[in-house]
Design a protein around this motif. Structure first.
Motif, PDB file in Angstrom:
ATOM      1  N   PHE A  24     -31.526 -17.519 -14.582  1.00  0.00           N
ATOM      2  CA  PHE A  24     -32.575 -17.625 -15.588  1.00  0.00           C
ATOM      3  C   PHE A  24     -33.043 -19.062 -15.809  1.00  0.00           C
ATOM      4  O   PHE A  24     -34.142 -19.290 -16.289  1.00  0.00           O
ATOM      5  CB  PHE A  24     -32.099 -17.037 -16.915  1.00  0.00           C
ATOM      6  CG  PHE A  24     -31.657 -15.610 -16.790  1.00  0.00           C
ATOM      7  CD1 PHE A  24     -32.577 -14.603 -16.567  1.00  0.00           C
ATOM      8  CD2 PHE A  24     -30.319 -15.275 -16.872  1.00  0.00           C
ATOM      9  CE1 PHE A  24     -32.187 -13.291 -16.438  1.00  0.00           C
ATOM     10  CE2 PHE A  24     -29.908 -13.975 -16.745  1.00  0.00           C
ATOM     11  CZ  PHE A  24     -30.844 -12.970 -16.529  1.00  0.00           C
ATOM     12  N   VAL A  25     -32.192 -20.036 -15.500  1.00  0.00           N
ATOM     13  CA  VAL A  25     -32.550 -21.433 -15.752  1.00  0.00           C
ATOM     14  C   VAL A  25     -32.862 -22.189 -14.464  1.00  0.00           C
ATOM     15  O   VAL A  25     -33.110 -23.383 -14.507  1.00  0.00           O
ATOM     16  CB  VAL A  25     -31.436 -22.166 -16.528  1.00  0.00           C
ATOM     17  CG1 VAL A  25     -31.221 -21.523 -17.872  1.00  0.00           C
ATOM     18  CG2 VAL A  25     -30.153 -22.234 -15.732  1.00  0.00           C
ATOM     19  N   ASN A  26     -32.874 -21.529 -13.343  1.00  0.00           N
ATOM     20  CA  ASN A  26     -33.113 -22.178 -12.063  1.00  0.00           C
ATOM     21  C   ASN A  26     -34.609 -22.460 -11.898  1.00  0.00           C
ATOM     22  O   ASN A  26     -35.314 -21.793 -11.160  1.00  0.00           O
ATOM     23  CB  ASN A  26     -32.597 -21.319 -10.916  1.00  0.00           C
ATOM     24  CG  ASN A  26     -32.607 -22.063  -9.612  1.00  0.00           C
ATOM     25  OD1 ASN A  26     -32.782 -23.258  -9.575  1.00  0.00           O
ATOM     26  ND2 ASN A  26     -32.421 -21.330  -8.529  1.00  0.00           N
ATOM     27  N   LYS A  27     -35.056 -23.480 -12.636  1.00  0.00           N
ATOM     28  CA  LYS A  27     -36.465 -23.852 -12.614  1.00  0.00           C
ATOM     29  C   LYS A  27     -36.572 -25.366 -12.515  1.00  0.00           C
ATOM     30  O   LYS A  27     -35.760 -26.089 -13.068  1.00  0.00           O
ATOM     31  CB  LYS A  27     -37.150 -23.392 -13.894  1.00  0.00           C
ATOM     32  CG  LYS A  27     -37.122 -21.895 -14.052  1.00  0.00           C
ATOM     33  CD  LYS A  27     -37.773 -21.493 -15.334  1.00  0.00           C
ATOM     34  CE  LYS A  27     -37.853 -20.007 -15.356  1.00  0.00           C
ATOM     35  NZ  LYS A  27     -37.231 -19.342 -16.370  1.00  0.00           N
ATOM     36  N   VAL A  28     -37.551 -25.829 -11.786  1.00  0.00           N
ATOM     37  CA  VAL A  28     -37.791 -27.268 -11.716  1.00  0.00           C
ATOM     38  C   VAL A  28     -38.603 -27.708 -12.931  1.00  0.00           C
ATOM     39  O   VAL A  28     -38.375 -28.759 -13.496  1.00  0.00           O
ATOM     40  CB  VAL A  28     -38.516 -27.627 -10.406  1.00  0.00           C
ATOM     41  CG1 VAL A  28     -38.881 -29.089 -10.388  1.00  0.00           C
ATOM     42  CG2 VAL A  28     -37.659 -27.269  -9.215  1.00  0.00           C
ATOM     43  N   ARG A  29     -39.542 -26.917 -13.328  1.00  0.00           N
ATOM     44  CA  ARG A  29     -40.341 -27.213 -14.509  1.00  0.00           C
ATOM     45  C   ARG A  29     -39.885 -26.311 -15.623  1.00  0.00           C
ATOM     46  O   ARG A  29     -39.533 -25.175 -15.375  1.00  0.00           O
ATOM     47  CB  ARG A  29     -41.820 -26.966 -14.228  1.00  0.00           C
ATOM     48  CG  ARG A  29     -42.320 -27.772 -13.087  1.00  0.00           C
ATOM     49  CD  ARG A  29     -43.399 -28.725 -13.556  1.00  0.00           C
ATOM     50  NE  ARG A  29     -43.909 -29.487 -12.432  1.00  0.00           N
ATOM     51  CZ  ARG A  29     -43.631 -30.758 -12.258  1.00  0.00           C
ATOM     52  NH1 ARG A  29     -42.867 -31.380 -13.096  1.00  0.00           N
ATOM     53  NH2 ARG A  29     -44.126 -31.392 -11.231  1.00  0.00           N
ATOM     54  N   PRO A  30     -39.778 -26.674 -16.819  1.00  0.00           N
ATOM     55  CA  PRO A  30     -40.230 -27.891 -17.459  1.00  0.00           C
ATOM     56  C   PRO A  30     -39.270 -29.050 -17.214  1.00  0.00           C
ATOM     57  O   PRO A  30     -38.118 -28.859 -16.867  1.00  0.00           O
ATOM     58  CB  PRO A  30     -40.257 -27.537 -18.937  1.00  0.00           C
ATOM     59  CG  PRO A  30     -39.183 -26.530 -19.092  1.00  0.00           C
ATOM     60  CD  PRO A  30     -39.205 -25.744 -17.801  1.00  0.00           C
ATOM     61  N   VAL A  31     -39.787 -30.231 -17.427  1.00  0.00           N
ATOM     62  CA  VAL A  31     -38.981 -31.447 -17.327  1.00  0.00           C
ATOM     63  C   VAL A  31     -38.618 -31.864 -18.748  1.00  0.00           C
ATOM     64  O   VAL A  31     -39.489 -32.004 -19.603  1.00  0.00           O
ATOM     65  CB  VAL A  31     -39.764 -32.568 -16.609  1.00  0.00           C
ATOM     66  CG1 VAL A  31     -38.981 -33.847 -16.602  1.00  0.00           C
ATOM     67  CG2 VAL A  31     -40.107 -32.133 -15.197  1.00  0.00           C
ATOM     68  N   VAL A  32     -37.324 -32.032 -19.011  1.00  0.00           N
ATOM     69  CA  VAL A  32     -36.840 -32.403 -20.340  1.00  0.00           C
ATOM     70  C   VAL A  32     -36.098 -33.729 -20.216  1.00  0.00           C
ATOM     71  O   VAL A  32     -35.155 -33.844 -19.425  1.00  0.00           O
ATOM     72  CB  VAL A  32     -35.906 -31.309 -20.905  1.00  0.00           C
ATOM     73  CG1 VAL A  32     -35.470 -31.649 -22.313  1.00  0.00           C
ATOM     74  CG2 VAL A  32     -36.573 -29.951 -20.851  1.00  0.00           C
TER      75      VAL A  32
END
Length: 62
Positions: A24-32
């Motif tokens: 579920f969190v395997n995302k490049v965006r968003p950038v924090v």
């Protein structure tokens, strides 16, 4: 007399943070804070793991 060992469930928190939530969190965006979200998630999981182990140890000590 059997003791309740519900404090051992704290050891499942790192497992859920690292493996359970990974799809579920395997995302490049968003950038924090300049980090991709996945890196931030793994950093948080790494910081929470000693806390979960400490809570388990504290509950087992009683």
């Amino acid at each position: 007399m059997r003791r309740r060992r519900s404090h051992v469930l704290w050891l499942g928190v790192p497992y859920l943070l690292y493996l359970g939530a990974l799809p579920f969190v395997n995302k490049v965006r968003p950038v924090v804070f300049g980090l991709p979200f996945l890196f931030l998630w793994l950093l948080i999981a790494t910081l929470v793991t000693p806390l979960a182990i400490w809570l388990t140890w504290r509950g087992d000590k009683r």
